[in-house]
Design a protein around this motif. Structure first.
Motif, PDB file in Angstrom:
ATOM      1  N   SER A  19      -3.875  21.854 -77.895  1.00  0.00           N
ATOM      2  CA  SER A  19      -2.731  22.891 -78.549  1.00  0.00           C
ATOM      3  C   SER A  19      -2.128  23.979 -77.703  1.00  0.00           C
ATOM      4  N   ALA A  48      -1.301  31.773 -84.240  1.00  0.00           N
ATOM      5  CA  ALA A  48      -0.646  30.876 -83.523  1.00  0.00           C
ATOM      6  C   ALA A  48      -1.050  30.892 -81.784  1.00  0.00           C
ATOM      7  N   THR A  65      -0.760  28.593 -89.223  1.00  0.00           N
ATOM      8  CA  THR A  65      -1.812  28.428 -88.323  1.00  0.00           C
ATOM      9  C   THR A  65      -2.941  29.143 -88.542  1.00  0.00           C
ATOM     10  N   THR A 117       0.136  24.478 -84.108  1.00  0.00           N
ATOM     11  CA  THR A 117       1.473  26.023 -84.076  1.00  0.00           C
ATOM     12  C   THR A 117       2.953  25.530 -83.439  1.00  0.00           C
TER      13      THR A 117
END
Length: 517
Positions: free
Chosen positions: A206, A89, A386, A236
């Motif tokens: 992300s 993550a 994740t 995440t």
């Protein structure tokens, strides 16, 4: 003043105010120091995987590290799976792992362990404290390592470093460098590739790039330049809901992912790694994009994603007033009734989700539709497991609720993976956390049934079935939750589920719904 006192003072001086803990004998001086520092909140987890997973959820919602307290090598080992998820993550965390006094290690007592070797694969940074005089410098180094860029810092605390006397001194408040600015040469290279792409262009976001402000910029680029906007397979943290830009999540099943990305000629990564298949399958590629796809990194982890996206927007000549591709209308899915299914739960959850909620999703196969439907839900934050190591959902929700006590937290949770860290329900009860856990009770490892089909096994025999099913005996989630102090009830129809969800929404505190599907 001893080393443990200076450790606590250094944490507090740098706004680390939560300790998720499962201590043992070697950490008693640290525990005693915590007792002298009531402003540092201590949250007990009954299993170390709860401790590390809760610290992950806390960091995702605050962008700040919590500290964990773990007991020697075996305690750290119990928490490694969720440390793996946290590392994937790319969040900040500081682990304090207690160890024997340094002079006791040569005796090879039963709990003597090579902690450095255990910690290294799941940490971005590892250090052993040399003695009480080294505590402050080591904690400061761990703090910097956890945030520049965000990652997992593991600090080994020998017992004699904790109890040893040190000189009292005011703790330092540390300044951290700002995120790295992406150079204009990188921005121009990406812009040129987007302008001159022979076919479709995709952007994968992300980390910070999945927050609403960055998504808005990426959405403007997507609309103006006919670019497709994607998120990683496992999210995440993403700000979702009506009024926000909604990327397409790259699917977990490899065939669906390959089909989605097949026409992408240029793929731009913003805070994200290149998407790859979760596993290798006979006769199928590991990369999800074609080999001739031009993959470019606009911003890597630790870079200023917002600034990079702004620079790319300007370089491409996209107006700052460019309208956004926002989800603006609620889903027109009819209200489900009758037999309860995973799809029905996804529809009802998306419809009833309150504004500013936090959703932690570890339903594995059962909540596949919720992510798409959540684009039409009230604005909320969405978190997933994740790293693929199951057992994160309950701890993630626990940590998120500690971080955001004024927000309703929902945990969409598969029954098999919930058993890995069921102890987290006790922590939710003890801390009176406002978490609603929805257990998708299909009484099997459904994802493994699917994986058997993925590798060509169409008929599952008795031996395999006994490893994939959870129905002999069935798990009784109502009894388990109540035994851990959490009020719970069972739903077997859409009507029963809707009533229980309404009841949970009308109250505060932990509640579990076993949804039998």
């Amino acid at each position: 003043m001893n080393g443990a006192d200076s450790l606590c003072d250094t944490l507090l001086a740098n706004d680390i105010k939560v300790c998720f803990a499962n201590p043992g004998t070697s950490e008693m001086h640290f525990v005693a120091a915590l007792d002298r520092k009531p402003e540092l909140r201590c949250v007990l987890g009954l299993f170390e995987g709860v401790v590390t997973g809760a610290a992950d959820g806390y960091a995702r919602m605050t962008d700040r590290p919590a500290v964990t307290l773990l007991h020697t090598g075996p305690g750290l080992a119990n928490g490694l799976a969720n440390l793996h998820n946290a590392r994937r993550a790319r969040i900040p965390m500081i682990n304090i792992v207690g160890d024997h006094a340094s002079y006791h290690l040569p005796l090879d007592a039963p709990l003597t362990t090579d902690i450095e070797s255990l910690a290294a694969p799941m940490s971005n940074w590892v250090r052993r404290i040399a003695g009480p005089e080294d505590v402050v410098g080591s904690v400061e180094a761990a703090y910097r390592a956890s945030l520049s860029p965000p990652g997992i810092a593991t600090l080994i605390l020998p017992a004699n470093a904790a109890w040893g006397k040190v000189e009292s001194a005011p703790p330092n408040r540390l300044d951290l460098p700002a995120p790295s600015v992406v150079g204009m040469d990188v921005v121009r290279e990406v812009a040129e590739a987007v302008r001159n792409a022979p076919g479709r262009v995709g952007i994968v976001v992300s980390g910070a790039a999945a927050r609403a402000d960055c998504l808005a910029i990426a959405g403007q680029i997507a609309i103006a330049r006919d670019v497709r906007l994607f998120s990683e397979v496992l999210v995440t943290r993403m700000e979702r809901g009506i009024g926000r830009v909604a990327p397409t999540c790259i699917p977990y099943p490899i065939d669906a992912a390959l089909e989605l990305l097949d026409d992408i000629d240029v793929l731009v990564l913003v805070g994200a790694p290149e998407p790859v298949a979760f596993f290798a399958y006979p006769g199928k590629p590991g990369r999800l994009v074609r080999d001739d796809c031009n993959v470019l990194v606009l911003a890597k982890h630790g870079d200023d994603s917002h600034g990079a996206l702004e620079a790319l927007r300007d370089e491409l000549g996209v107006r700052r007033s460019q309208p956004l591709p926002r989800a603006t209308a609620p889903s027109d899915e009819p209200t489900p009734n009758g037999r309860l299914t995973d799809d029905a739960i996804a529809v009802m959850m998306a419809h009833k989700l309150p504004e500013n909620a936090i959703v932690c999703e570890e339903a594995i196969t059962s909540a596949r539709r919720f992510f798409a439907l959540s684009a039409f839900a009230a604005p909320h934050d969405f978190l997933m497991t994740t790293g693929g190591a199951i057992g994160a959902g309950i701890p993630l929700a626990t940590g998120a609720a500690i971080a955001c006590p004024d927000r309703k937290v929902f945990n969409l949770q598969a029954d098999g993976s919930a058993m890995y860290t069921v102890q987290g329900l006790w922590t939710q009860a003890r801390e009176n956390l406002d978490v609603v856990t929805v257990i998708f009770s299909n009484r099997s490892y459904a994802v493994l049934h699917a994986e058997m089909r993925n590798v060509g096994v169409e008929v599952i025999g008795e031996n395999a079935r006994r490893m994939l099913d959870l129905d002999h005996p069935p798990l009784d989630w109502v009894s388990m939750a109540q035994g851990l102090g959490v009020e719970a009830a069972r739903a077997q129809s859409c009507e029963e589920f809707a009533d229980l969800l309404d009841s949970a929404l009308a109250r505060r505190g932990p509640f579990l719904i076993e949804a039998v599907i």
